[in-house]
Design a protein around this motif. Structure first.
Motif, mmCIF file in Angstrom:
data_model
loop_
_atom_site.group_PDB
_atom_site.id
_atom_site.type_symbol
_atom_site.label_atom_id
_atom_site.label_comp_id
_atom_site.label_asym_id
_atom_site.label_seq_id
_atom_site.Cartn_x
_atom_site.Cartn_y
_atom_site.Cartn_z
ATOM 1 N N ASP A 70 0.823 -1.220 0.000
ATOM 2 C CA ASP A 70 0.000 0.000 0.000
ATOM 3 C C ASP A 70 0.854 1.266 0.000
ATOM 4 O O ASP A 70 0.739 2.112 0.894
ATOM 5 C CB ASP A 70 -0.936 0.009 1.209
ATOM 6 C CG ASP A 70 -1.835 -1.214 1.266
ATOM 7 O OD1 ASP A 70 -2.345 -1.629 0.203
ATOM 8 O OD2 ASP A 70 -2.026 -1.772 2.362
ATOM 9 N N GLU A 72 0.645 3.929 -1.502
ATOM 10 C CA GLU A 72 -0.108 5.187 -1.564
ATOM 11 C C GLU A 72 -0.247 5.836 -0.188
ATOM 12 O O GLU A 72 -0.428 7.052 -0.093
ATOM 13 C CB GLU A 72 -1.498 4.951 -2.172
ATOM 14 C CG GLU A 72 -2.327 3.892 -1.504
ATOM 15 C CD GLU A 72 -2.123 2.488 -2.056
ATOM 16 O OE1 GLU A 72 -3.036 1.664 -1.885
ATOM 17 O OE2 GLU A 72 -1.067 2.228 -2.657
ATOM 18 N N LYS A 73 -0.140 5.043 0.869
ATOM 19 C CA LYS A 73 -0.257 5.574 2.224
ATOM 20 C C LYS A 73 0.994 6.347 2.654
ATOM 21 O O LYS A 73 0.965 7.057 3.666
ATOM 22 C CB LYS A 73 -0.501 4.438 3.216
ATOM 23 C CG LYS A 73 -1.804 3.683 3.005
ATOM 24 C CD LYS A 73 -1.940 2.540 4.011
ATOM 25 C CE LYS A 73 -3.228 1.772 3.812
ATOM 26 N NZ LYS A 73 -3.338 0.624 4.763
ATOM 27 N N ILE A 75 3.303 8.079 0.315
ATOM 28 C CA ILE A 75 3.854 9.033 -0.662
ATOM 29 C C ILE A 75 4.052 10.409 -0.035
ATOM 30 O O ILE A 75 5.111 11.035 -0.186
ATOM 31 C CB ILE A 75 2.940 9.146 -1.900
ATOM 32 C CG1 ILE A 75 2.785 7.777 -2.578
ATOM 33 C CG2 ILE A 75 3.509 10.174 -2.872
ATOM 34 C CD1 ILE A 75 4.062 7.109 -2.983
ATOM 35 N N ASP A 76 3.058 10.901 0.694
ATOM 36 C CA ASP A 76 3.177 12.221 1.329
ATOM 37 C C ASP A 76 4.364 12.261 2.293
ATOM 38 O O ASP A 76 5.116 13.244 2.326
ATOM 39 C CB ASP A 76 1.898 12.564 2.096
ATOM 40 C CG ASP A 76 0.725 12.875 1.186
ATOM 41 O OD1 ASP A 76 0.962 13.166 -0.002
ATOM 42 O OD2 ASP A 76 -0.422 12.823 1.656
ATOM 43 N N THR A 93 0.220 -2.578 -4.828
ATOM 44 C CA THR A 93 -0.937 -1.686 -4.752
ATOM 45 C C THR A 93 -2.058 -2.184 -5.651
ATOM 46 O O THR A 93 -1.804 -2.843 -6.668
ATOM 47 C CB THR A 93 -0.558 -0.255 -5.148
ATOM 48 O OG1 THR A 93 -1.726 0.582 -5.113
ATOM 49 C CG2 THR A 93 0.057 -0.197 -6.544
ATOM 50 N N ASN A 95 -4.032 -0.027 -7.104
ATOM 51 C CA ASN A 95 -4.300 1.031 -8.072
ATOM 52 C C ASN A 95 -3.001 1.742 -8.436
ATOM 53 O O ASN A 95 -2.716 2.837 -7.940
ATOM 54 C CB ASN A 95 -5.321 2.035 -7.522
ATOM 55 C CG ASN A 95 -5.905 2.912 -8.613
ATOM 56 O OD1 ASN A 95 -5.275 3.105 -9.666
ATOM 57 N ND2 ASN A 95 -7.080 3.456 -8.379
ATOM 58 N N SER A 98 -3.213 5.351 -9.935
ATOM 59 C CA SER A 98 -3.484 6.382 -8.940
ATOM 60 C C SER A 98 -2.226 6.735 -8.139
ATOM 61 O O SER A 98 -1.972 7.911 -7.864
ATOM 62 C CB SER A 98 -4.592 5.911 -8.001
ATOM 63 O OG SER A 98 -4.826 6.857 -6.977
ATOM 64 N N VAL A 99 -1.442 5.712 -7.763
ATOM 65 C CA VAL A 99 -0.219 5.960 -6.994
ATOM 66 C C VAL A 99 0.763 6.803 -7.808
ATOM 67 O O VAL A 99 1.353 7.765 -7.301
ATOM 68 C CB VAL A 99 0.440 4.629 -6.570
ATOM 69 C CG1 VAL A 99 1.758 4.906 -5.841
ATOM 70 C CG2 VAL A 99 -0.470 3.836 -5.674
ATOM 71 N N LYS A 102 -0.293 10.335 -7.963
ATOM 72 C CA LYS A 102 -0.058 11.018 -6.693
ATOM 73 C C LYS A 102 1.409 11.440 -6.571
ATOM 74 O O LYS A 102 1.707 12.548 -6.123
ATOM 75 C CB LYS A 102 -0.435 10.104 -5.525
ATOM 76 C CG LYS A 102 -0.335 10.791 -4.172
ATOM 77 C CD LYS A 102 -0.949 9.946 -3.065
ATOM 78 C CE LYS A 102 -0.944 10.707 -1.736
ATOM 79 N NZ LYS A 102 -1.582 9.920 -0.651
ATOM 80 N N ILE A 103 2.319 10.563 -6.990
ATOM 81 C CA ILE A 103 3.747 10.904 -6.957
ATOM 82 C C ILE A 103 4.005 12.124 -7.833
ATOM 83 O O ILE A 103 4.667 13.081 -7.418
ATOM 84 C CB ILE A 103 4.596 9.704 -7.415
ATOM 85 C CG1 ILE A 103 4.491 8.546 -6.416
ATOM 86 C CG2 ILE A 103 6.066 10.124 -7.575
ATOM 87 C CD1 ILE A 103 5.113 7.252 -6.911
#
Length: 219
Positions: A70, A72-73, A75-76, A93, A95, A98-99, A102-103
């Motif tokens: 996961d 995506e959790k 990246i920030d 992941t 998706n 989507s990841v 986001k990057i």
């Protein structure tokens, strides 16, 4: 241009500042930082505090390889560390598209890492989002493994796909990259080289000397 990126997983953590200063002096192009969660791969490594420490020691681009479930959790968290590149695995992941979006929304280069046993067909749906592709030439998780020869063909196939899409996507190779493997990686289309104990962190020479010796392989 062929870019050299020491894998900081192999660095001397007790002398990290010394090593990074020597590697910067040698003119390395990026630093590769492996993040492992003990779930996606059977090993644990470093986290964001380490990445922040490295960021404070150098202005050389930082390349974070997320071997975590996961992604995506997270990246920030790693974007806030000031990194320039983040790669994730398709298998980690549900998706990938989507990841990667986001990057890129963070102004960071987006990459996908491909395990040795993973087919490259899924890339057809994300080439438009990619800045680089990491071809794992060993199974991820541990340093010191042997290069898998069939990965040369995989590098070549990805290189042909990139040419067909006519996009500026770089191929990065990661795993037992050194004098015996770099020439064929280069021949098949690699542009970025993650360097560990087979090259830069070889104890036979200083770090600076090892970088210079590795550069000669591209002459």
């Amino acid at each position: 241009m062929h870019k050299l990126g020491p894998s900081l997983m192999c660095a001397d953590f007790g002398n990290l500042e010394r090593d990074i200063k020597e590697l910067d002096k040698a003119g390395v192009d990026f630093y590769h930082i492996d993040i492992m969660d003990g779930r996606f791969v059977p090993n644990f490594t470093i986290g964001p505090d380490f990445v922040k420490t490295v960021r404070n020691l150098t202005q050389t681009p930082l390349d974070v390889h997320l071997m975590v479930e996961d992604p995506e959790k997270h990246i920030d968290l790693f974007a806030d560390c000031g990194v320039e590149m983040i790669s994730v695995h398709q298998e980690s992941t549900q998706n990938l598209h989507s990841v990667l979006m986001k990057i890129k929304s963070k102004g960071i280069k987006a990459g996908v890492a491909i395990n040795p046993g993973t087919s490259i067909e899924f890339l057809d749906y994300v080439y438009d989002l990619l800045d680089y592709i990491v071809v794992m030439t060993v199974n991820p998780g541990f340093a010191g493994q042997k290069f898998i020869p069939s990965m040369y063909e995989k590098i070549a196939k990805i290189n042909e796909k990139i040419k067909a899409y006519n996009r500026p996507i770089e191929i990065q190779v990661d795993g037992n990259i050194g004098a015996s493997t770099i020439p064929s990686c280069k021949e098949n289309g690699a542009a970025m080289y993650v360097l560990g104990t087979s090259a830069v962190f070889n104890s036979n020479h200083s770090l600076e000397e090892n970088v210079k010796l590795t550069r000669t392989l591209f002459n």
